[in-house]
Design a protein around this motif. Structure first.
Motif, PDB file in Angstrom:
ATOM      1  N   HIS A  23       0.810  -1.217   0.000  1.00  0.00           N
ATOM      2  CA  HIS A  23       0.000   0.000   0.000  1.00  0.00           C
ATOM      3  C   HIS A  23       0.846   1.270   0.000  1.00  0.00           C
ATOM      4  CE1 HIS A  23      -3.483   2.502   0.602  1.00  0.00           C
ATOM      5  NE2 HIS A  23      -3.022   2.974   1.752  1.00  0.00           N
ATOM      6  N   HIS A  24       2.102   1.154   0.388  1.00  0.00           N
ATOM      7  CA  HIS A  24       2.965   2.330   0.529  1.00  0.00           C
ATOM      8  C   HIS A  24       3.981   2.484  -0.595  1.00  0.00           C
ATOM      9  CE1 HIS A  24       1.900   3.784   4.639  1.00  0.00           C
ATOM     10  NE2 HIS A  24       1.423   2.551   4.728  1.00  0.00           N
ATOM     11  N   GLN A  25       4.028   1.568  -1.532  1.00  0.00           N
ATOM     12  CA  GLN A  25       5.101   1.572  -2.524  1.00  0.00           C
ATOM     13  C   GLN A  25       4.965   2.668  -3.574  1.00  0.00           C
ATOM     14  OE1 GLN A  25       4.490  -2.418  -3.741  1.00  0.00           O
ATOM     15  NE2 GLN A  25       5.953  -3.290  -2.308  1.00  0.00           N
ATOM     16  N   SER A  26       3.761   3.173  -3.788  1.00  0.00           N
ATOM     17  CA  SER A  26       3.596   4.216  -4.799  1.00  0.00           C
ATOM     18  C   SER A  26       4.349   5.473  -4.386  1.00  0.00           C
ATOM     19  CB  SER A  26       2.112   4.553  -4.992  1.00  0.00           C
ATOM     20  OG  SER A  26       1.970   5.654  -5.877  1.00  0.00           O
ATOM     21  N   GLU A  27       5.056   6.058  -5.355  1.00  0.00           N
ATOM     22  CA  GLU A  27       5.787   7.300  -5.104  1.00  0.00           C
ATOM     23  C   GLU A  27       4.981   8.523  -5.505  1.00  0.00           C
ATOM     24  OE1 GLU A  27      10.107   5.051  -5.585  1.00  0.00           O
ATOM     25  OE2 GLU A  27       9.347   6.307  -7.231  1.00  0.00           O
ATOM     26  N   ASP A  28       3.732   8.290  -5.906  1.00  0.00           N
ATOM     27  CA  ASP A  28       2.745   9.345  -6.102  1.00  0.00           C
ATOM     28  C   ASP A  28       1.688   9.200  -5.019  1.00  0.00           C
ATOM     29  OD1 ASP A  28       4.006  10.335  -8.394  1.00  0.00           O
ATOM     30  OD2 ASP A  28       2.960   8.907  -9.683  1.00  0.00           O
ATOM     31  N   TYR A  29       0.836  10.203  -4.896  1.00  0.00           N
ATOM     32  CA  TYR A  29      -0.223  10.135  -3.880  1.00  0.00           C
ATOM     33  C   TYR A  29      -1.494  10.690  -4.493  1.00  0.00           C
ATOM     34  CZ  TYR A  29      -2.442  10.306   0.732  1.00  0.00           C
ATOM     35  OH  TYR A  29      -3.274  10.104   1.803  1.00  0.00           O
ATOM     36  N   ASN A  30      -2.423   9.803  -4.764  1.00  0.00           N
ATOM     37  CA  ASN A  30      -3.687  10.174  -5.383  1.00  0.00           C
ATOM     38  C   ASN A  30      -4.711   9.098  -5.060  1.00  0.00           C
ATOM     39  OD1 ASN A  30      -3.290   8.026  -7.418  1.00  0.00           O
ATOM     40  ND2 ASN A  30      -1.708   9.397  -8.208  1.00  0.00           N
ATOM     41  N   LEU A  31      -5.904   9.245  -5.574  1.00  0.00           N
ATOM     42  CA  LEU A  31      -6.975   8.313  -5.222  1.00  0.00           C
ATOM     43  C   LEU A  31      -6.704   6.893  -5.713  1.00  0.00           C
ATOM     44  CD1 LEU A  31     -10.134  10.552  -5.782  1.00  0.00           C
ATOM     45  CD2 LEU A  31      -9.044   9.932  -3.618  1.00  0.00           C
ATOM     46  N   SER A  32      -5.891   6.735  -6.742  1.00  0.00           N
ATOM     47  CA  SER A  32      -5.549   5.371  -7.165  1.00  0.00           C
ATOM     48  C   SER A  32      -4.706   4.665  -6.103  1.00  0.00           C
ATOM     49  CB  SER A  32      -4.816   5.379  -8.514  1.00  0.00           C
ATOM     50  OG  SER A  32      -3.479   5.825  -8.389  1.00  0.00           O
ATOM     51  N   THR A  33      -3.952   5.448  -5.321  1.00  0.00           N
ATOM     52  CA  THR A  33      -3.137   4.869  -4.255  1.00  0.00           C
ATOM     53  C   THR A  33      -4.013   4.178  -3.215  1.00  0.00           C
ATOM     54  OG1 THR A  33      -1.615   6.730  -4.560  1.00  0.00           O
ATOM     55  CG2 THR A  33      -1.277   5.362  -2.615  1.00  0.00           C
ATOM     56  N   ALA A  34      -5.212   4.700  -2.995  1.00  0.00           N
ATOM     57  CA  ALA A  34      -6.123   4.105  -2.016  1.00  0.00           C
ATOM     58  C   ALA A  34      -6.493   2.683  -2.397  1.00  0.00           C
ATOM     59  CB  ALA A  34      -7.387   4.956  -1.896  1.00  0.00           C
TER      60      ALA A  34
END
Length: 412
Positions: free
Chosen positions: A111-122
Motif C-alpha cells: 500500500h505504501h510503494q507508490s511514489e505518487d499520492y492520489n486516489l488510485s493509491t487508495a
C-alpha cells in the motif's frame, strides 16, 4: 451486501474528477504507469480476496459462536456505533504492527510503494494481508459483535479511507483533531524520517493522539511519498513479494538458526548483524530522490491502459459472481487475472520479452475461458468466448500496428 462492488464505479468517477482537478490546478499527481500499478495491485487484491476471505470470516464466526461474552442484536443502533468505533480501534493496532514487525510489513508495504499520492493509491491493496490480519479483530468476536455487523463496519471503514488519499484537500481545521484526513494521512504515506510510522487510524485520529503516534503535516517539511527501499517495478506480483523475498534472503544467509527464525517477527528493518555486514542495503538519499519511471511511447501507454480496462471489467464481474464459486474455478480465474496483470506490468517496464509475453497472454485467453467452463463447471453466456476471441484478435492487430509504427526494437 458487497459494498466494495457497488463502490467501484464511484471510485473511478472520483479518480476522473481528481484528474480534472490536476489539469485545472496545474498539478501532476498522476503518472500512468504508477496509477496502473496501484490499480493492478487493487484488482489482484480483490480477486485474491475471493480465495482468502473465507479464512477471516470463518475464524471470526467460530470465535463469535463459541467465545462471545455478550449477546448483541443487529437491530440495535448502539451495537452498530460501538462496532464501528471498536473496529477502528482494532484496525489501528493491526495497522500499527503492520509497520512495526517485519512479516506484517511484508504484507502491508504494498500500500505504501507508490511514489505518487492520489486516489488510485487508495486502491493499492495487499493480497497477503489475510495471513495474520484476522487475528486483530478477534476481540470484536469475543465481545459479541455479530459477523454481519463486523463485515459491514469493516467495509465502511475501508470505504472511508478512499477519499483521504489526495493532495488536493488542505487541512480541515477542527476535523483534524478527531478524524483521519487527507493532510494527516499524507504524513502516513511519507518516507521523511519525521513522518515515518505515524497516523495509523482508519477513520479516527484519536487513537494516534492517545497512543503517541500522531504527527501533523508540516509546511516546512514537504512530504516525499514512497518507501525507503523502493519497489522500482510496475509488477503487482513482485509488489506483493518484494519484502518477503528480502526477508527470505536475509534468513537464508544468516549464520545463526535463531536469527533465521526471529527475523520474521523482529522490528521492521531489523537484519542479522552478519547479514547486514556482508550484504549492506543501500537506501536512496531523500535530497537526491528520483521517482522510478520507465519511458514509454504514447501508443504503448494507450495499449496498456486499454488492456488494463479489460481486467477492471473482468475483475469487477468476478467480485460480483465469484463469492458463489468453488475453489477450482476461483483458482482458474485468479491465475488468468494474475498472469494478465503481470504481463501488463512487464509491458509498462518495457522488458525485452514483454511483446512475446503479451502475445502469449492473448493466445491463452480463450483456453482460459474453456478451462473455466469445462473444469470449473461455470456456465458462461454463449457469446463470452466469442467476445474474448474478438478482443484477443483486435489486441493482436493493435500490437502489429504498434510494431510497424515504432520500427524500433524494444529496450530491455
Amino acid at each position: 451486501m458487497n459494498y466494495i462492488l457497488f463502490a467501484v464505479p464511484f471510485f473511478f468517477l472520483l479518480i476522473a474528477i481528481e484528474l480534472l482537478a490536476d489539469r485545472w490546478r496545474g498539478l501532476r499527481t498522476y503518472r500512468l504507469s504508477d496509477a496502473l500499478n496501484s490499480l493492478s495491485a487493487g484488482v489482484l487484491s480483490t480477486t485474491s480476496g475471493l480465495l482468502t476471505k473465507g479464512l477471516a470470516v470463518l475464524t471470526y464466526a467460530i470465535a463469535w459462536q463459541h467465545l462471545a461474552l455478550f449477546e448483541m442484536s443487529t437491530q440495535s443502533l448502539w451495537v452498530w456505533v460501538f462496532a464501528f468505533v471498536f473496529y477502528d480501534f482494532c484496525y489501528y493496532w493491526n495497522h500499527r504492527l503492520g509497520h512495526e514487525r517485519n512479516v506484517l510489513w511484508a504484507a502491508h508495504s504494498v500500500h505504501h510503494q507508490s511514489e505518487d499520492y492520489n486516489l488510485s493509491t487508495a486502491l493499492r491493496q495487499t493480497s497477503t494481508g489475510f495471513i495474520f490480519g484476522w487475528i486483530f479483530y478477534l476481540p470484536m468476536a469475543i465481545a459479541g459483535v455479530p459477523p454481519l455487523v463486523f463485515l459491514t463496519v469493516g467495509a465502511l471503514n475501508l470505504l472511508y479511507q478512499f477519499w483521504v488519499h489526495t493532495r488536493h484537500i488542505p487541512k480541515l481545521g477542527w476535523f483534524e483533531w478527531i478524524f483521519i484526513t487527507p493532510s494527516n494521512h499524507r504524513v502516513h504515506h511519507a518516507q521523511n524520517p519525521i513522518y515515518m510510522d505515524r497516523n495509523y487510524g482508519g477513520v479516527f485520529i484519536i487513537w494516534d493522539r492517545l497512543f503517541g503516534t500522531f504527527q501533523e503535516e508540516l509546511d516546512e517539511e514537504p512530504v516525499v511519498f514512497g518507501v525507503t527501499v523502493p519497489l522500482a517495478s510496475w509488477n503487482p506480483l513482485w509488489a506483493n513479494l518484494q519484502v518477503y523475498a528480502h526477508l527470505w534472503n536475509d534468513a537464508r544467509h544468516a549464520s545463526s538458526t535463531w536469527d533465521k527464525l526471529r527475523i520474521w517477527f523482529m522490528r521492521t528493518g531489523w537484519r542479522p548483524e552478519d547479514v547486514a555486514r556482508r550484504y549492506p542495503m543501500v537506501k536512496p538519499d531523500l535530497a537526491t530522490f528520483r521517482k522510478f519511471d520507465v519511458p514509454l511511447g504514447r501508443g504503448r501507454q494507450w495499449y496498456a491502459g486499454l488492456q488494463f480496462a479489460t481486467y477492471v471489467v473482468v475483475g469487477t464481474w468476478l467480485l460480483g459472481v465469484g463469492e458463489h464459486w468453488q475453489v477450482l474455478p476461483l483458482v482458474i480465474g485468479w491465475s488468468w487475472m494474475a498472469f494478465g496483470l503481470y504481463a501488463i506490468g512487464c509491458w509498462l517496464e518495457n522488458r525485452s520479452w514483454a511483446l512475446r509475453l503479451e502475445v502469449l497472454r492473448l493466445l491463452l485467453n480463450v483456453p482460459a475461458v474453456a478451462a473455466l467452463a469445462l473444469w470449473g463447471g461455470i456456465e458462461l453466456p454463449q457469446w463470452a468466448p466469442w467476445a474474448l476471441a474478438v478482443y484477443s484478435l483486435l489486441s493482436l492487430i493493435g500490437l502489429l500496428g504498434l510494431r510497424r509504427a515504432e520500427r524500433l526494437p524494444q529496450a530491455a
